[in-house]
Write an enzyme that holds these catalytic residues in place. Structure first.
Site, PDB file in Angstrom:
ATOM      1  N   SER A  71       0.809  -1.062  -0.069  1.00 51.06           N
ATOM      2  CA  SER A  71      -0.034   0.054   0.069  1.00 51.06           C
ATOM      3  C   SER A  71       0.918   1.118   0.018  1.00 51.06           C
ATOM      4  CB  SER A  71      -0.965   0.093   1.037  1.00 51.06           C
ATOM      5  OG  SER A  71      -2.181   0.775   0.958  1.00 51.06           O
ATOM      6  N   ASP A 205      -5.492  -4.560  -2.035  1.00 52.97           N
ATOM      7  CA  ASP A 205      -4.409  -4.012  -1.187  1.00 52.97           C
ATOM      8  C   ASP A 205      -3.632  -5.107  -0.475  1.00 52.97           C
ATOM      9  OD1 ASP A 205      -3.203  -2.699   1.224  1.00 52.97           O
ATOM     10  OD2 ASP A 205      -4.199  -1.063   0.364  1.00 52.97           O
TER      11      ASP A 205
END
Length: 351
Positions: A71, A205
């Site tokens: 991320s 993610d």
């Protein structure tokens, strides 16, 4: 201090007069600084703390071996690699600064829409409210990252994590595999963006599977020092009772759980290596040499657990950056409370 001797929980600082004296001696005697590997946790705007850590380490000319991230950690990692490839430490510092400026500016432009977006995302999926999958990060990355330089000319090895939607498995992407889609996949929150397809497989993610990818980094690193930069708050003082507070705390627990698991697994492996035949294996010998360090943002940013990881106000990002710089500076000077913190031999010798 070896990984086996240090243990994993954050401990007392190693800043005794004797240690300081040894550190000064090491700094003068070091001809070439040791290398450092980094595991960079994701956490939205809290990644500005990591920006500050990187900025201070780059300023001190600490050389890097391998960097893992998910991320926002993946964003910082690829900017670091691209900047180093194009302009050395100063180039990396400039790239990170420009990126976070652009993130703040993009956030400012979208701020007027945020109340509407909050209501929409609670009822609709990104496939409904964002059918064209618009993502300002794509343009920002394209402007700031030379992806070809990262693939072929980066002095650091990257391990970026994304979560495969089909089975929840962690996928690690290295320099030769990198595309902008890989970086965007690592930062794809499914409530806000459509899944990113890589090799025909949709991904979300990376923080859901590994935040950050620590075990793959332990296997890959050639450096004896490894630093985890943890930006998601692990502690929360009061019981959350409102729906937003409960959701925020659940997100914090979710995005910290894989790191906690990995740290516990490493502690167990360290004990097995020390007590059993594993110490004769290649991994056992690596663990014997490994020093694990942790910089934890909530130790340096008061009230971090109450802040929003979506807040990209420039003053907020600057504050986080400055706390990150201060935390890294304290670590370099041996004043950090992190495990194995007193390592002034990592500081580049003065010219």
């Amino acid at each position: 201090m070896s990984f086996l001797d240090s243990g994993l929980p954050r401990g007392d600082p190693a800043d005794s007069p004797a240690a300081s004296s040894r550190g000064a001696s090491l700094r003068r005697a070091t001809v070439r600084p040791k290398r450092l590997s980094l595991a960079l946790q994701g956490g939205g705007a809290f990644g500005a703390f990591t920006w500050g850590v990187l900025d201070r380490l780059l300023e001190a000319k600490v050389p890097f071996d391998s960097v893992s991230g998910a991320s926002a950690g993946a964003m910082n990692a690829v900017l670091l690699a691209s900047g180093l490839a194009q302009g050395g430490a100063d180039g990396a510092r400039d790239a990170l600064d420009r990126f976070w400026h652009r993130v703040s500016e993009a956030g400012r432009r979208s701020r007027l829409m945020s109340p509407i977006l909050s209501r929409v995302t609670s009822q609709l999926s990104p496939y409904q409210f964002n059918p064209f999958d618009l993502n300002p990060l794509r343009d920002i990355l394209a402007a700031e990252v030379d992806i070809e330089a990262v693939r072929t000319g980066s002095p650091v090895r990257l391990l970026l994590g994304a979560t495969r939607v089909r089975d929840g498995a962690l996928r690690i992407f290295r320099n030769k595999d990198l595309t902008f889609d890989v970086v965007l996949a690592s930062a794809c929150l499914p409530q806000l963006h459509q899944a990113v397809s890589i090799d025909g497989e949709p991904h979300w993610d990376g923080g859901y599977a590994a935040n950050p990818p620590l075990m793959p980094l332990v296997t890959a690193t050639r450096a004896s020092d490894l630093m985890v930069v943890q930006i998601i708050p692990g502690n929360h003082g009061e019981l959350p009772t409102t729906s937003p507070e409960i959701q925020k705390r659940l997100n914090q627990i979710t995005f910290n759980s894989s790191l906690q698991r990995d740290l516990e697994a490493l502690a167990m492996m360290a004990r097995l290596s020390r007590e059993g035949d594993m110490r004769h294996s290649r991994l056992g010998r690596k663990l014997e040499r490994l020093s694990l360090h942790r910089l934890v943002a909530e130790d340096h940013v008061e009230g971090l657990s109450t802040l929003s990881f979506l807040n990209t106000d420039w003053s907020h990002l600057q504050r986080l950056r400055d706390h990150g710089r201060a935390a890294a500076g304290a670590w370099l000077e041996g004043r950090s409370t992190g495990v194995g913190a007193n390592r002034p031999d990592l500081v580049a010798p003065e010219a």
